[in-house]
Design an enzyme around this catalytic site. Structure first.
Site, PDB file in Angstrom:
ATOM      1  CG  ASN A 101      12.131  19.071  68.214  1.00 15.16           C
ATOM      2  OD1 ASN A 101      11.001  20.093  68.205  1.00 15.16           O
ATOM      3  ND2 ASN A 101      13.253  19.690  68.249  1.00 15.16           N
ATOM      4  NE  ARG A 149      21.826  20.887  70.910  1.00 13.68           N
ATOM      5  CZ  ARG A 149      21.711  19.786  69.939  1.00 13.68           C
ATOM      6  NH1 ARG A 149      22.741  18.892  69.774  1.00 13.68           N
ATOM      7  NH2 ARG A 149      20.735  19.648  69.240  1.00 13.68           N
ATOM      8  N   GLY A 204      16.915  20.357  64.266  1.00 14.92           N
ATOM      9  CA  GLY A 204      15.706  19.480  64.634  1.00 14.92           C
ATOM     10  C   GLY A 204      15.733  18.216  63.621  1.00 14.92           C
ATOM     11  CB  ALA A 205      17.467  17.210  60.670  1.00 17.19           C
ATOM     12  NE  ARG A 248      18.588  24.389  78.253  1.00 17.91           N
ATOM     13  CZ  ARG A 248      18.482  23.504  77.162  1.00 17.91           C
ATOM     14  NH1 ARG A 248      19.203  23.766  76.101  1.00 17.91           N
ATOM     15  NH2 ARG A 248      17.483  22.704  77.302  1.00 17.91           N
ATOM     16  CG  ASP A 262      13.379  22.976  66.397  1.00 18.00           C
ATOM     17  OD1 ASP A 262      14.203  23.457  65.720  1.00 18.00           O
ATOM     18  OD2 ASP A 262      13.689  22.896  67.595  1.00 18.00           O
ATOM     19  N   GLY A 279      12.827  22.124  71.635  1.00 20.68           N
ATOM     20  CA  GLY A 279      13.202  21.135  72.640  1.00 20.68           C
ATOM     21  C   GLY A 279      13.330  19.943  71.726  1.00 20.68           C
ATOM     22  CB  ALA A 280      16.182  17.421  71.826  1.00 19.54           C
ATOM     23  CG  ASP A 286      15.600  16.409  67.823  1.00 20.84           C
ATOM     24  OD1 ASP A 286      16.507  16.059  68.569  1.00 20.84           O
ATOM     25  OD2 ASP A 286      15.496  17.832  68.218  1.00 20.84           O
TER      26      ASP A 286
END
Length: 336
Positions: free
Chosen positions: A46, A173, A263-264, A113, A302, A42-43, A266
């Protein structure tokens, strides 16, 4: 143009969906996988986790299903020191799920989702006890794509006269946005939302994909988004530029051994916000953003461990030449 803000001393409140995540272990295409590893993704959470790593009080606000995945997500994020008291359990809707499918051309992500607990979030979240007293509210462009009520939440959070400064990561996204002739284009929605935030993060390649020929470099992104007091444009493994008002500050990226880039972005946002809150110095904030992103780049999950505190302090204080020569983990191949 909004006046540039320094995040205040209250907690950073990150609002958005976190899902259970399944990925082949060992890494392989799903078609060939025998086992799947259970993780979370999850952004916004994170960002909260990396803020907590930096000692910044962080609170994650969302909704989860009353199911094993939801309990796993809540416990995992709380274990990093993030306040999860504002996370609601929905008895009727499930926790969202994503499945990673690694391949030769990168990793594809399959989302499950629609109808999730977090997709039912509404603007009422902004009036919850967990959001009061926030020093900063952090949102992403993922949330408005989840449902009309989530879009309304983000719209209200960015309304004039809001009680808290807001940071917004564009985080486009494409798979989440409705398609078809009646659908409102993601490019228009995200440009409008980002234009109202106090601090904005966007990748240069992401901006080019969204807004096309008007975007050629960081300065052209600033011309497209003149409203935010602070705009951070990330140019992949090359550099990042923070516009504080009209003034640009550019810091080269570190050389990093990349395991997976997920994840980078975030992590970078969390490092930048932590650095800005601590020092008010955009160069120091950009450096801490790069250092934090390196933690995510070096692992398949992440979240990865930060460099040792002494190494962080050394690089934050380094001169430009020392910074540009620094590496984290195994050196990456030389950039052309």
């Amino acid at each position: 143009m909004n006046t540039p803000v320094i995040p205040e001393r209250g907690p950073v409140v990150c609002i958005g969906e976190t899902m259970a995540a399944l990925a082949p272990d060992p890494v392989a295409p799903l078609d060939d996988a025998e086992l799947l590893r259970v993780d979370i993704a999850g952004a916004e959470s994170n960002v909260a986790v990396y803020l907590a790593d930096h000692g910044v009080p962080a609170r994650w606000v969302s909704a989860l299903g009353d199911d094993p995945f939801g309990r796993r997500v809540r416990e995992r994020i709380a274990a990093f020191g993030v306040d999860v008291s504002g996370v609601r359990t929905d008895p009727a809707r499930p926790t969202g799920l994503l499945i990673k499918n690694p391949g030769a051309d990168g990793t594809r992500v399959h989302y499950y989702r629609r109808g999730s607990a977090a997709s039912a979030l509404t603007p009422e979240v902004l009036r919850a006890e967990a959001v009061r007293g926030a020093g900063l509210v952090h949102l992403t462009g993922i949330t408005p794509a989840l449902s009309p009520s989530c879009r309304a939440l983000v719209e209200e959070a960015l309304s004039p006269g809001r009680p808290h400064p807001v940071s917004f990561d564009v985080n486009h996204r494409p798979a989440l946005w409705p398609a078809g002739p009646a659908a409102e284009p993601a490019a228009e929605v995200l440009l409008s939302l980002a234009g109202r935030a106090d601090i904005v993060f966007v990748g240069l390649d992401e901006a080019q994909e969204l807004w096309g020929g008007a975007v050629t470099d960081a300065a052209s992104v600033r011309r497209l988004l003149p409203g935010p007091g602070t705009l951070v444009v990330k140019d992949g493994s090359r550099a990042s530029t923070a516009f504080v008002g009209p003034q640009p500050y550019t810091v080269p990226a570190l050389r990093v051994r990349v395991v997976e880039p997920v994840g980078a972005g975030d992590a970078f946002a969390a490092g930048f916000l932590a650095g800005l809150r601590e020092s008010g110095d955009p160069v120091r904030a950009l450096r801490l953003g790069h250092l934090t992103a390196a933690s995510a780049l070096g692992v398949a999950a992440d979240h990865g461990p930060l460099p040792p505190p002494a190494r962080i302090a050394e690089l934050l204080a380094a001169d430009g030449r020392t910074w540009s020569a620094a590496t984290i983990g195994e050196p990456a191949p030389a950039r052309g």
